[in-house]
Design an enzyme around this catalytic site. Sequence first.
Site, PDB file in Angstrom:
ATOM      1  N   LYS A  68      78.027  13.014   2.768  1.00 39.34           N
ATOM      2  CA  LYS A  68      76.994  13.138   1.735  1.00 39.34           C
ATOM      3  C   LYS A  68      77.374  14.061   0.565  1.00 39.34           C
ATOM      4  CE  LYS A  68      72.860  12.275   4.498  1.00 39.34           C
ATOM      5  NZ  LYS A  68      71.501  12.781   4.714  1.00 39.34           N
ATOM      6  N   ASP A 105      66.176  11.262   0.122  1.00 40.74           N
ATOM      7  CA  ASP A 105      65.536  12.041   1.193  1.00 40.74           C
ATOM      8  C   ASP A 105      64.238  12.722   0.723  1.00 40.74           C
ATOM      9  OD1 ASP A 105      67.122  11.498   3.361  1.00 40.74           O
ATOM     10  OD2 ASP A 105      68.449  13.221   3.090  1.00 40.74           O
TER      11      ASP A 105
HETATM   12  P1  NAP Z   1      71.345  22.095   8.812  1.00 41.89           P
HETATM   13  O1  NAP Z   1      71.818  22.043   7.403  1.00 41.89           O
HETATM   14  O2  NAP Z   1      72.310  22.301   9.922  1.00 41.89           O
HETATM   15  O3  NAP Z   1      70.206  23.257   8.912  1.00 41.89           O
HETATM   16  C1  NAP Z   1      69.649  23.623  10.150  1.00 41.89           C
HETATM   17  C2  NAP Z   1      68.473  24.576   9.928  1.00 41.89           C
HETATM   18  O4  NAP Z   1      67.906  24.864  11.214  1.00 41.89           O
HETATM   19  C3  NAP Z   1      68.870  25.912   9.299  1.00 41.89           C
HETATM   20  O5  NAP Z   1      67.814  26.365   8.484  1.00 41.89           O
HETATM   21  C4  NAP Z   1      69.035  26.809  10.555  1.00 41.89           C
HETATM   22  O6  NAP Z   1      68.847  28.186  10.298  1.00 41.89           O
HETATM   23  C5  NAP Z   1      67.900  26.295  11.408  1.00 41.89           C
HETATM   24  N1  NAP Z   1      68.134  26.620  12.816  1.00 41.89           N
HETATM   25  C6  NAP Z   1      68.978  25.993  13.676  1.00 41.89           C
HETATM   26  N2  NAP Z   1      68.937  26.586  14.892  1.00 41.89           N
HETATM   27  C7  NAP Z   1      68.045  27.616  14.792  1.00 41.89           C
HETATM   28  C8  NAP Z   1      67.562  28.602  15.699  1.00 41.89           C
HETATM   29  N3  NAP Z   1      67.971  28.641  16.979  1.00 41.89           N
HETATM   30  N4  NAP Z   1      66.622  29.489  15.257  1.00 41.89           N
HETATM   31  C9  NAP Z   1      66.189  29.447  13.977  1.00 41.89           C
HETATM   32  N5  NAP Z   1      66.618  28.543  13.049  1.00 41.89           N
HETATM   33  C10 NAP Z   1      67.535  27.647  13.469  1.00 41.89           C
HETATM   34  O7  NAP Z   1      70.553  20.765   9.190  1.00 41.89           O
HETATM   35  P2  NAP Z   1      69.749  19.769   8.224  1.00 41.89           P
HETATM   36  O8  NAP Z   1      70.650  18.706   7.753  1.00 41.89           O
HETATM   37  O9  NAP Z   1      68.984  20.559   7.224  1.00 41.89           O
HETATM   38  O10 NAP Z   1      68.764  19.062   9.275  1.00 41.89           O
HETATM   39  C11 NAP Z   1      67.736  19.783   9.916  1.00 41.89           C
HETATM   40  C12 NAP Z   1      66.933  18.831  10.795  1.00 41.89           C
HETATM   41  O11 NAP Z   1      66.288  17.858   9.994  1.00 41.89           O
HETATM   42  C13 NAP Z   1      67.776  18.034  11.801  1.00 41.89           C
HETATM   43  O12 NAP Z   1      67.078  18.053  13.023  1.00 41.89           O
HETATM   44  C14 NAP Z   1      67.801  16.632  11.228  1.00 41.89           C
HETATM   45  O13 NAP Z   1      67.888  15.631  12.233  1.00 41.89           O
HETATM   46  C15 NAP Z   1      66.452  16.570  10.543  1.00 41.89           C
HETATM   47  N6  NAP Z   1      66.393  15.600   9.441  1.00 41.89           N
HETATM   48  C16 NAP Z   1      65.430  14.645   9.493  1.00 41.89           C
HETATM   49  C17 NAP Z   1      65.344  13.729   8.471  1.00 41.89           C
HETATM   50  C18 NAP Z   1      64.294  12.655   8.535  1.00 41.89           C
HETATM   51  O14 NAP Z   1      64.438  11.659   7.850  1.00 41.89           O
HETATM   52  N7  NAP Z   1      63.235  12.843   9.295  1.00 41.89           N
HETATM   53  C19 NAP Z   1      66.229  13.783   7.377  1.00 41.89           C
HETATM   54  C20 NAP Z   1      67.194  14.789   7.354  1.00 41.89           C
HETATM   55  C21 NAP Z   1      67.272  15.700   8.403  1.00 41.89           C
HETATM   56  P3  NAP Z   1      70.121  29.128   9.977  1.00 41.89           P
HETATM   57  O15 NAP Z   1      70.399  28.912   8.513  1.00 41.89           O
HETATM   58  O16 NAP Z   1      69.641  30.487  10.283  1.00 41.89           O
HETATM   59  O17 NAP Z   1      71.236  28.672  10.856  1.00 41.89           O
END
Ligand code: NAP
Length: 279
Positions: A68, A105
């Site tokens: 992406k 998105d």
């Molecule tokens: P990412 O860039 O890896 O970000 C992950 C986020 O989760 C960060 O803010 C991280 O905080 C936080 N996090 C992870 N583990 C944690 C913990 N143990 N305690 C507190 N905070 C924690 O991932 P992303 O791409 O943004 O995706 C996030 C989620 O959205 C995923 O589950 C993905 O499947 C979902 N999603 C859904 C859609 C949809 O269409 N519904 C679209 C896109 C993404 P830190 O910065 O502190 O690590």
Amino acid sequence: MTNTLKAGVMGDPIGHSLSPRLHRFWLKKHGIDGTYEPFHIKPEDLKEALKSLHKRNIKGVNLTIPHKEAAMGFLDEIDDKARKIGAVNTVIVKEDGRLLGTNTDGDGFYNHLKQSSTFKAEGRAAVVIGAGGAARAVLAALLSAGILKVTLVNRTKSRAENLQKILGDERIKIADWSDRASILKKCDLLVNATSLGMKGQPDLDLDLKFLPSTSIVYDIVYTPLQTKLLKEAKLKGCQTTDGLGMLLHQACGGFRAWFGGTPKVDEELREYMLKALEE
Ligand code: NAP
């Protein structure tokens, strides 16, 4: 030459992608002579794979992990939405072969929010939890919809501050992770944009005692559909919205551009996609 319209999704790995099932559902529904294929493309092959789309008569592709951000360097044009989100999830091949990158998105998130709740952005305050790619798309959508204020809270505060800086909008306020319960007092919309609550991950540890029952709670996690956050919010009487709708709505833009027609996100599609998630 055949008139079949062709599109697909590029990723590495690609087997998990739900996009082929989704687009094929709409192709059949609309009676469109089209195909949507998964393409397993390694990062080192992405540039060539994108450049070859026009001569292979492919109208465009979705991009998923890990392409992406990298794709932005290989496209001819990148629209404002993709620039704000810092990533491209949809590529459209224009008539002259030029490649346009966009990101759906934010629209997916916001269109689903509008479809499934009474939310209106103007004059409202939101709390967004998370500072990754998904949180950036959610923030960009809320800001462009005219939200009054968004409080951003993330375990790693510097990532939230970085996002605030990149988006450069004074309506974004940063809160400490330890204050995540008390900032819910004045919250019209709460969004979990972290991976917490997802199958295999811990639940989001968030006390909802200060959250008004008039708030709308949106969890972008979609496996499971009913996260602990949504269950607790429902018990408080809040309207709740799950992440499957965002996934389905974000696909509409690409489908319209490549195949035409007006794809709809309805119960029939949700049920059909839920079966795939349960498999
Ligand atoms: P990412 O860039 O890896 O970000 C992950 C986020 O989760 C960060 O803010 C991280 O905080 C936080 N996090 C992870 N583990 C944690 C913990 N143990 N305690 C507190 N905070 C924690 O991932 P992303 O791409 O943004 O995706 C996030 C989620 O959205 C995923 O589950 C993905 O499947 C979902 N999603 C859904 C859609 C949809 O269409 N519904 C679209 C896109 C993404 P830190 O910065 O502190 O690590």
